[in-house]
Scaffold this active site. Sequence first.
Site, PDB file in Angstrom:
ATOM      1  N   LYS A 180       0.838  -1.198   0.000  1.00  0.00           N
ATOM      2  CA  LYS A 180       0.000   0.000   0.000  1.00  0.00           C
ATOM      3  C   LYS A 180       0.882   1.262   0.000  1.00  0.00           C
ATOM      4  O   LYS A 180       2.097   1.166  -0.053  1.00  0.00           O
ATOM      5  CB  LYS A 180      -0.954  -0.033   1.197  1.00  0.00           C
ATOM      6  CG  LYS A 180      -1.770  -1.337   1.302  1.00  0.00           C
ATOM      7  CD  LYS A 180      -2.833  -1.480   0.213  1.00  0.00           C
ATOM      8  CE  LYS A 180      -3.391  -2.887   0.059  1.00  0.00           C
ATOM      9  NZ  LYS A 180      -4.243  -3.375   1.129  1.00  0.00           N
TER      10      LYS A 180
HETATM   11  C1  LIG Z   1      -5.200  -4.445   1.552  1.00  0.00           C
HETATM   12  C2  LIG Z   1      -6.675  -4.344   1.546  1.00  0.00           C
HETATM   13  C3  LIG Z   1      -7.458  -4.684   2.659  1.00  0.00           C
HETATM   14  C4  LIG Z   1      -6.923  -5.369   3.865  1.00  0.00           C
HETATM   15  O1  LIG Z   1      -5.825  -4.793   4.431  1.00  0.00           O
HETATM   16  P1  LIG Z   1      -4.812  -5.668   5.319  1.00  0.00           P
HETATM   17  O2  LIG Z   1      -3.970  -4.604   5.941  1.00  0.00           O
HETATM   18  O3  LIG Z   1      -4.056  -6.542   4.376  1.00  0.00           O
HETATM   19  O4  LIG Z   1      -5.608  -6.431   6.305  1.00  0.00           O
HETATM   20  C5  LIG Z   1      -8.830  -4.439   2.593  1.00  0.00           C
HETATM   21  N1  LIG Z   1      -9.398  -3.921   1.505  1.00  0.00           N
HETATM   22  C6  LIG Z   1      -8.679  -3.611   0.405  1.00  0.00           C
HETATM   23  C7  LIG Z   1      -9.379  -3.023  -0.763  1.00  0.00           C
HETATM   24  C8  LIG Z   1      -7.306  -3.841   0.394  1.00  0.00           C
HETATM   25  O5  LIG Z   1      -6.603  -3.568  -0.707  1.00  0.00           O
END
Ligand SMILES: *Cc1c(COP(=O)(O)O)cnc(C)c1O
Length: 376
Positions: A180
Amino acid sequence: MIPYGRQTVDEDDVRAVVEVLHSAWLTTGPMVDRFESDLAARVGAKHAVAVSSGTAALHAMMYAIGLTAGDEVIVPPMTFASTANSVVFQGATPVFTDVDPETLLLCPDRIEEKITDKTRAVLPVDYAGQPCDYDALRDITDRHNLVLLSDACHALGARDKDRPTGILGDLTAFSFHPVKHIATGEGGMITTDDDEFAQRMRIFRNHCITTDHRQRAEQGSWFYEMVDLGFNYRITDIQCALGVSQLKKLSGWLARRRAIARRYDEVLAEVDGINPLGVRADCEHAYHLYVVRLDLEKIGKTRQDVFGRLRAAGVGVNVHYIPVHFHPFYRRRFGTSRGLCPVAESAYERILSLPMYAGLTEQDQQTVIQALRDLV
Ligand SMILES: *Cc1c(COP(=O)(O)O)cnc(C)c1O
């Protein structure tokens, strides 16, 4: 292999983490407050509550609004499974609602036909880093007295018109997984302007115990009460130190992601058969992903073939996402099947995510571009 996404960590980040390791607090300490206030300031929200992952952030949001068995929440299928899972964690039902064919964002025109007397909330996903049309969504949730949530795990730093993600929904979830925009290893945050929602999430992340370890230490007290069933969704000071240090670099990284996207856009305008997704007018894309749609007829290859050739050329393409309602769990528990969301299902057959991250070098992007040209 050039990955589709990865973190950027520099010596400042390392120093920030080491400093916390020498401090008194490894978890529930002052660095958690600092990360929360920095992120709240960045998006202009009154509160930010830090938790152990983006998934925990989504779950805490569902707890905050009092979601319970029998309730329904409208979600798009073109997302990571945990968007819908967070609804199921509370015993409620995700109602998969189709996306717009150009942007793959939850389609406002499809929502009202899915609203029932059990619907409590709408949870759009700012897919790939592009914010949804929140004015259109707010219009619907206001008319039907629903909560407007936001899964902005792809979209830290994006804007819908002049308003940043983080204040577009009543509650907004972010993730700090290494792919991210900013990384804490694992981590997440919820932003909201609502005092009561924020308070509910602060206790939810700590077993629904009314005080945390630091508060009791400061008060010289041992007494605590568990007022509801919560989880250990706490994030550590070690992770938050990394988050604080990373957040300082977000603006530069967003600029780099946008420059990479412009370069892909320019090249693909000349490449027949590989088309970027549409971008809405009046929004600032944060480009978590750069997703293309393959015109498989024109290219004369299958998606699997294209995927294999790009991987063989060292380009770590990926597919985001298998529609969530296709997963065996959802088929079994909710009886979902093909045909439920035809736009998302058809898009799924032809999408690919190209490498996109702030640390992608021009040379590596050139390798990706050459591999795409060779393909067609
Ligand atoms: C990455 C992601 C999540 C979950 O995040 P984590 O930190 O991996 O638990 C939820 N929704 C979307 C759209 C994501 O890309």
